[in-house]
Design an enzyme around this catalytic site. Structure first.
Site, PDB file in Angstrom:
ATOM      1  CD  GLU A   1     -32.191  -1.719 -14.771  1.00 33.22           C
ATOM      2  OE1 GLU A   1     -31.432  -2.089 -15.687  1.00 33.22           O
ATOM      3  OE2 GLU A   1     -33.165  -2.389 -14.391  1.00 33.22           O
TER       4      GLU A   1
ATOM      5  CG  MET B   1     -35.241  -1.635  -4.975  1.00 33.73           C
ATOM      6  SD  MET B   1     -33.504  -1.492  -5.382  1.00 33.73           S
ATOM      7  CE  MET B   1     -32.754  -1.510  -3.748  1.00 33.73           C
ATOM      8  CB  SER B   2     -39.292  -4.853  -9.038  1.00 40.05           C
ATOM      9  OG  SER B   2     -39.427  -6.011  -8.227  1.00 40.05           O
TER      10      SER B   2
ATOM     11  CG  HIS C   1     -32.426  -8.789 -13.596  1.00 42.62           C
ATOM     12  ND1 HIS C   1     -33.778  -9.035 -13.561  1.00 42.62           N
ATOM     13  CD2 HIS C   1     -32.095  -8.339 -12.367  1.00 42.62           C
ATOM     14  CE1 HIS C   1     -34.238  -8.735 -12.349  1.00 42.62           C
ATOM     15  NE2 HIS C   1     -33.234  -8.311 -11.618  1.00 42.62           N
TER      16      HIS C   1
ATOM     17  CB  ALA D   1     -34.661 -10.539  -4.802  1.00 39.39           C
TER      18      ALA D   1
HETATM   19  N1  HPA Z   1     -34.192  -3.605   0.063  1.00 38.29           N
HETATM   20  C1  HPA Z   1     -34.700  -3.266  -1.132  1.00 38.29           C
HETATM   21  N2  HPA Z   1     -34.748  -4.090  -2.167  1.00 38.29           N
HETATM   22  C2  HPA Z   1     -34.264  -5.326  -2.005  1.00 38.29           C
HETATM   23  C3  HPA Z   1     -33.718  -5.741  -0.788  1.00 38.29           C
HETATM   24  C4  HPA Z   1     -33.668  -4.834   0.309  1.00 38.29           C
HETATM   25  O1  HPA Z   1     -33.199  -5.136   1.425  1.00 38.29           O
HETATM   26  N3  HPA Z   1     -33.318  -7.031  -0.953  1.00 38.29           N
HETATM   27  C5  HPA Z   1     -33.622  -7.367  -2.232  1.00 38.29           C
HETATM   28  N4  HPA Z   1     -34.200  -6.333  -2.873  1.00 38.29           N
END
Ligand code: HPA
Length: 278
Positions: free
Chosen positions: A89, A217-218, A64, A116
């Site tokens: 964070e 996670m976002s 990032h 992602a």
């Molecule tokens: N889990 C949680 N967050 C993620 C993952 C995952 O497998 N891959 C990318 N972000």
């Protein structure tokens, strides 16, 4: 750490950005882990480092970079977050979502948010693209909702609706662009956790049982704030890894960044195609 921002503080941030760009953006773009290169397509960009914006959360995560890229993409004026901050964070929910509030005050009407994500749905493989049809706000429903605190009535009501968080017309348009370019896409449900530890196999079996297709996670905190303020939202997950429901493989952040290389051209095509049609 700030638990809440007042409208005056949000406006102070918005003004500091106005002072540093000639543009008045109408489209917001948030780029997830490994997906920052999408901003390289933006023409005649103004760059603003997050360090030069008051209160702005900066990401400490590899993959990032921390700046706004404001400019033209397919005729639209876009403000792009090349890198985002995450709850894990150590930022408050208000800090994580401050950028969306600021975008709203700058006049942004449409938000494209990317991330992602790990695939829970067994049909998905790394490199696949999933449009968010809905989300499970795990992180918010357990008490950490970004709207906790005084309601800012200027943006929206105390109890905002989330029945259609992701704009169906935008999904349809984006899917058409993907189909035309032979990019395979799915529509599915994204579940947001706080991280930063990846899920255990039992976590993942639970998430699958409750109807999640992808995990990350976002995104969800930003979308809740965006919808509260009336933005139209398109959410896109770039599938970076298969979630490991049986405990036979491990998940790494490097894997997430590696998948980004395949995903960036696909997401760039989809986002550009969409922006050229709206
Ligand atoms: N889990 C949680 N967050 C993620 C993952 C995952 O497998 N891959 C990318 N972000």
């Amino acid at each position: 750490m700030k638990e809440y921002f007042t409208l005056a503080e949000i406006d102070e941030v918005a003004q500091s950005i106005r002072n540093l760009t000639k543009y008045q953006p109408k489209v917001g773009l948030i780029l997830g882990s490994g997906l920052g290169d999408l901003a390289n397509s933006i023409e005649d960009p103004d760059f603003i480092s997050y360090n030069n914006i008051p209160y702005w959360p900066t990401s400490t995560v590899h993959g990032h970079s921390g700046r706004l890229v404001i400019g033209k993409l397919e005729g639209q004026t876009v403000i792009t977050m090349q890198g985002r901050a995450h709850y894990y964070e150590g930022y408050s929910m208000a800090e994580v979502t401050l950028p969306v509030r600021v975008m709203q005050r700058l006049g942004v009407e449409l938000l494209v948010v990317t991330n992602a994500a790990g695939a829970i749905n067994p049909e998905y493989v790394p490199g696949d693209v999933m449009f968010l049809s809905d989300h499970i706000a795990m992180i918010a429903m357990t008490g950490n909702n970004p709207l906790r605190g005084p309601n800012l009535d200027e943006f929206g009501p105390r109890f905002p609706d989330m029945s259609q968080a992701y704009d169906r017309i935008l999904i349809e348009k984006a899917k058409k662009v993907a189909d035309k370019n032979n990019i395979q896409t799915f529509s599915g449900v994204y579940v947001s956790l706080s991280g930063p530890s990846f899920e255990s196999p039992a976590d993942l079996r639970f998430l699958r049982a409750i109807g999640a297709d992808a995990v990350g996670m976002s995104t969800v905190p930003e979308v809740i704030i965006a919808r509260h303020g009336g933005l139209r939202v398109l959410g896109i997950s770039g599938i970076s890894n298969k979630a490991n429901l049986d405990g036979t493989t491990i998940t790494t952040h490097d894997e997430v960044l590696e998948a980004g290389k395949v995903l960036v051209p696909r997401l760039t095509t989809i986002v550009r195609g969409l922006l050229s049609e709206i």
